[in-house]
Motif scaffolding. Structure first.
Motif, PDB file in Angstrom:
ATOM      1  N   TYR A   1       0.822  -1.209   0.000  1.00 22.45           N
ATOM      2  CA  TYR A   1       0.000   0.000   0.000  1.00 22.45           C
ATOM      3  C   TYR A   1       0.860   1.265   0.000  1.00 22.45           C
ATOM      4  N   ARG A   2       0.217   2.376  -0.315  1.00 19.01           N
ATOM      5  CA  ARG A   2       0.847   3.692  -0.243  1.00 19.01           C
ATOM      6  C   ARG A   2      -0.015   4.574   0.653  1.00 19.01           C
ATOM      7  N   LEU A   3       0.560   5.663   1.159  1.00 20.04           N
ATOM      8  CA  LEU A   3      -0.198   6.544   2.050  1.00 20.04           C
ATOM      9  C   LEU A   3      -1.483   7.031   1.399  1.00 20.04           C
ATOM     10  N   ILE A   4      -1.443   7.277   0.091  1.00 19.04           N
ATOM     11  CA  ILE A   4      -2.625   7.817  -0.585  1.00 19.04           C
ATOM     12  C   ILE A   4      -3.780   6.831  -0.614  1.00 19.04           C
ATOM     13  N   ASP A   5      -3.508   5.547  -0.422  1.00 20.66           N
ATOM     14  CA  ASP A   5      -4.576   4.555  -0.479  1.00 20.66           C
ATOM     15  C   ASP A   5      -5.624   4.766   0.605  1.00 20.66           C
ATOM     16  N   PHE A   6      -5.231   5.375   1.726  1.00 21.92           N
ATOM     17  CA  PHE A   6      -6.189   5.592   2.803  1.00 21.92           C
ATOM     18  C   PHE A   6      -7.275   6.580   2.379  1.00 21.92           C
ATOM     19  N   VAL A   7      -6.873   7.723   1.849  1.00 26.90           N
ATOM     20  CA  VAL A   7      -7.882   8.711   1.462  1.00 26.90           C
ATOM     21  C   VAL A   7      -8.691   8.221   0.267  1.00 26.90           C
ATOM     22  N   LEU A   8      -8.052   7.550  -0.687  1.00 29.08           N
ATOM     23  CA  LEU A   8      -8.801   7.050  -1.840  1.00 29.08           C
ATOM     24  C   LEU A   8      -9.806   5.979  -1.410  1.00 29.08           C
ATOM     25  N   SER A   9      -9.413   5.131  -0.468  1.00 23.03           N
ATOM     26  CA  SER A   9     -10.333   4.117   0.041  1.00 23.03           C
ATOM     27  C   SER A   9     -11.507   4.762   0.776  1.00 23.03           C
ATOM     28  N   ASN A  10     -11.208   5.767   1.604  1.00 20.22           N
ATOM     29  CA  ASN A  10     -12.270   6.459   2.329  1.00 20.22           C
ATOM     30  C   ASN A  10     -13.284   7.090   1.372  1.00 20.22           C
ATOM     31  N   ILE A  11     -12.776   7.751   0.339  1.00 17.03           N
ATOM     32  CA  ILE A  11     -13.662   8.435  -0.604  1.00 17.03           C
ATOM     33  C   ILE A  11     -14.458   7.438  -1.440  1.00 17.03           C
ATOM     34  N   ALA A  12     -13.772   6.447  -1.998  1.00 16.74           N
ATOM     35  CA  ALA A  12     -14.438   5.482  -2.873  1.00 16.74           C
ATOM     36  C   ALA A  12     -15.469   4.650  -2.119  1.00 16.74           C
ATOM     37  N   ASN A  13     -15.136   4.222  -0.901  1.00 13.93           N
ATOM     38  CA  ASN A  13     -16.065   3.415  -0.123  1.00 13.93           C
ATOM     39  C   ASN A  13     -17.208   4.241   0.447  1.00 13.93           C
ATOM     40  N   SER A  14     -17.132   5.555   0.309  1.00 11.61           N
ATOM     41  CA  SER A  14     -18.245   6.436   0.686  1.00 11.61           C
ATOM     42  C   SER A  14     -19.173   6.680  -0.497  1.00 11.61           C
ATOM     43  N   GLY A  15     -18.891   6.017  -1.620  1.00 17.50           N
ATOM     44  CA  GLY A  15     -19.751   6.143  -2.791  1.00 17.50           C
ATOM     45  C   GLY A  15     -19.429   7.330  -3.671  1.00 17.50           C
ATOM     46  N   LEU A  16     -18.299   7.976  -3.435  1.00 18.89           N
ATOM     47  CA  LEU A  16     -17.875   9.108  -4.272  1.00 18.89           C
ATOM     48  C   LEU A  16     -16.851   8.577  -5.269  1.00 18.89           C
TER      49      LEU A  16
ATOM     50  N   TYR B   1      -6.180   7.136   8.413  1.00 18.39           N
ATOM     51  CA  TYR B   1      -7.410   7.131   9.200  1.00 18.39           C
ATOM     52  C   TYR B   1      -8.501   6.438   8.383  1.00 18.39           C
ATOM     53  N   ARG B   2      -9.625   6.183   9.011  1.00 21.43           N
ATOM     54  CA  ARG B   2     -10.777   5.622   8.300  1.00 21.43           C
ATOM     55  C   ARG B   2     -11.976   6.533   8.521  1.00 21.43           C
ATOM     56  N   MET B   3     -12.710   6.801   7.440  1.00 24.25           N
ATOM     57  CA  MET B   3     -13.779   7.787   7.532  1.00 24.25           C
ATOM     58  C   MET B   3     -14.845   7.525   6.482  1.00 24.25           C
ATOM     59  N   ASP B   4     -16.104   7.714   6.866  1.00 26.08           N
ATOM     60  CA  ASP B   4     -17.204   7.721   5.905  1.00 26.08           C
ATOM     61  C   ASP B   4     -17.435   9.175   5.502  1.00 26.08           C
ATOM     62  N   VAL B   5     -16.965   9.521   4.316  1.00 30.47           N
ATOM     63  CA  VAL B   5     -17.072  10.904   3.851  1.00 30.47           C
ATOM     64  C   VAL B   5     -18.531  11.301   3.648  1.00 30.47           C
ATOM     65  N   GLY B   6     -19.388  10.308   3.389  1.00 25.50           N
ATOM     66  CA  GLY B   6     -20.808  10.586   3.203  1.00 25.50           C
ATOM     67  C   GLY B   6     -21.439  11.230   4.415  1.00 25.50           C
ATOM     68  N   ASN B   7     -20.989  10.858   5.622  1.00 24.28           N
ATOM     69  CA  ASN B   7     -21.511  11.481   6.844  1.00 24.28           C
ATOM     70  C   ASN B   7     -21.172  12.962   6.901  1.00 24.28           C
ATOM     71  N   MET B   8     -19.934  13.273   6.523  1.00 26.00           N
ATOM     72  CA  MET B   8     -19.505  14.675   6.528  1.00 26.00           C
ATOM     73  C   MET B   8     -20.240  15.465   5.459  1.00 26.00           C
ATOM     74  N   LEU B   9     -20.454  14.855   4.307  1.00 25.65           N
ATOM     75  CA  LEU B   9     -21.185  15.527   3.233  1.00 25.65           C
ATOM     76  C   LEU B   9     -22.621  15.818   3.662  1.00 25.65           C
TER      77      LEU B   9
ATOM     78  N   ASN C   1     -18.183  10.554  13.338  1.00 29.60           N
ATOM     79  CA  ASN C   1     -18.190   9.836  12.071  1.00 29.60           C
ATOM     80  C   ASN C   1     -18.408   8.351  12.318  1.00 29.60           C
ATOM     81  N   ASP C   2     -19.467   7.822  11.756  1.00 34.09           N
ATOM     82  CA  ASP C   2     -19.840   6.421  11.960  1.00 34.09           C
ATOM     83  C   ASP C   2     -19.590   5.652  10.676  1.00 34.09           C
ATOM     84  N   VAL C   3     -18.570   4.787  10.696  1.00 35.94           N
ATOM     85  CA  VAL C   3     -18.250   3.980   9.529  1.00 35.94           C
ATOM     86  C   VAL C   3     -19.091   2.704   9.562  1.00 35.94           C
ATOM     87  N   PRO C   4     -19.893   2.442   8.523  1.00 32.17           N
ATOM     88  CA  PRO C   4     -20.736   1.233   8.506  1.00 32.17           C
ATOM     89  C   PRO C   4     -19.903  -0.035   8.704  1.00 32.17           C
TER      90      PRO C   4
END
Length: 255
Positions: A37-52, A129-137, A246-249
């Motif tokens: 993995y790379r550091l960027i994988d965390f933010v990309l995973s957070n965004i993609a798994n939030s449906g964005l 970190y892990r985050m559901d961006v959809g909650n913030m949106l 932030n509540d991650v499903p």
């Protein structure tokens, strides 16, 4: 109601001088983590798994390793217009490279104009970190504010090391302070302060107006935290999003 159109922009142009020699031949977001993995994988995973699934990664410094990793690892089906694309500095607005994080987006305004989103998600590329961006949106939309900043609670005695958010009990940002000597406590927890996570959501039209005004300001450092957020704070249009809510499903207490 139709789902809002959202464009995610990941700022991945940092040099990462504090991680030398790991960043001698690569940008900080491309530093390996946990093997493959790379550091960027965390933010990309957070965004993609939030449906964005419309994601532009802005690159600049020693980006070859990062470009190669993203092109090989992050491939979406294009049938529904999904994509993860790297966007290098292109000098669209003049013969200069990015002069700051806000200038990076200003020089890439064609991404926003082409996609015509309702909201723009702007996240950093090198935090773990892990985050559901959809909650913030959802919180951003419900607040009616033009700018939402993700805040993480830190002990007040350590808060002088961060950009600090001074907000009211209902989340309205009154001040955005860069490494203050006497950080303000939280209304519900005087021994804690809100540190900015460097993650933002903006209403697209207001964001574009801000970027254009910032580009014309010769005194500006063209920085997201130092200039863009204070712009919205001054207008009374900035809210903080409490990361602890932030509540991650699928997450558990152990997580």
């Amino acid at each position: 109601m139709a789902a809002p159109r959202v464009l995610a922009i990941v700022l991945a142009g940092g040099e990462g001088k504090r991680l030398m020699p790991l960043t001698a031949d690569r940008a900080k977001p491309a530093v390996p983590f946990g093997g493959t993995y790379r550091l960027i994988d965390f933010v990309l995973s957070n965004i993609a798994n939030s449906g964005l699934t419309k994601i532009a990664v802005l690159t600049q410094y020693k980006s070859h390793s990062l470009d190669r990793h993203i092109s090989k690892t992050w491939q979406f089906s294009t049938l529904l217009g999904s994509y993860v694309t790297t966007v290098p500095a292109q000098q669209r607005t003049g013969k200069t490279w990015y002069q700051g994080s806000a200038d990076a987006i200003f020089q890439s305004l064609n991404l926003i104009n082409d996609d015509e989103p309702d909201y723009v998600v702007v996240f950093g590329a090198d935090n773990i970190y892990r985050m559901d961006v959809g909650n913030m949106l959802a919180a951003h939309i419900a607040s009616g504010a033009d700018c939402t900043v993700a805040g993480i609670r830190v002990p007040r005695h350590e808060a002088s090391e961060f950009g600090i958010i001074d907000a009211t009990e209902d989340g309205h940002i009154q001040r955005f302070l860069e490494k203050p000597a006497d950080p303000p406590g939280l209304p519900d927890s005087p021994d804690e302060s809100f540190a900015s996570m460097g993650n933002y959501i903006f209403s697209a039209k207001a964001f574009e107006e801000c970027l254009r005004a910032d580009a014309e300001d010769e005194s500006s450092k063209h920085d997201m935290g130092g200039n863009v957020v204070p712009y919205f704070v001054q207008k009374g249009q900035a809210q903080v999003y409490d990361f602890t809510k932030n509540d991650v499903p699928g997450s558990t207490e152990k997580d």
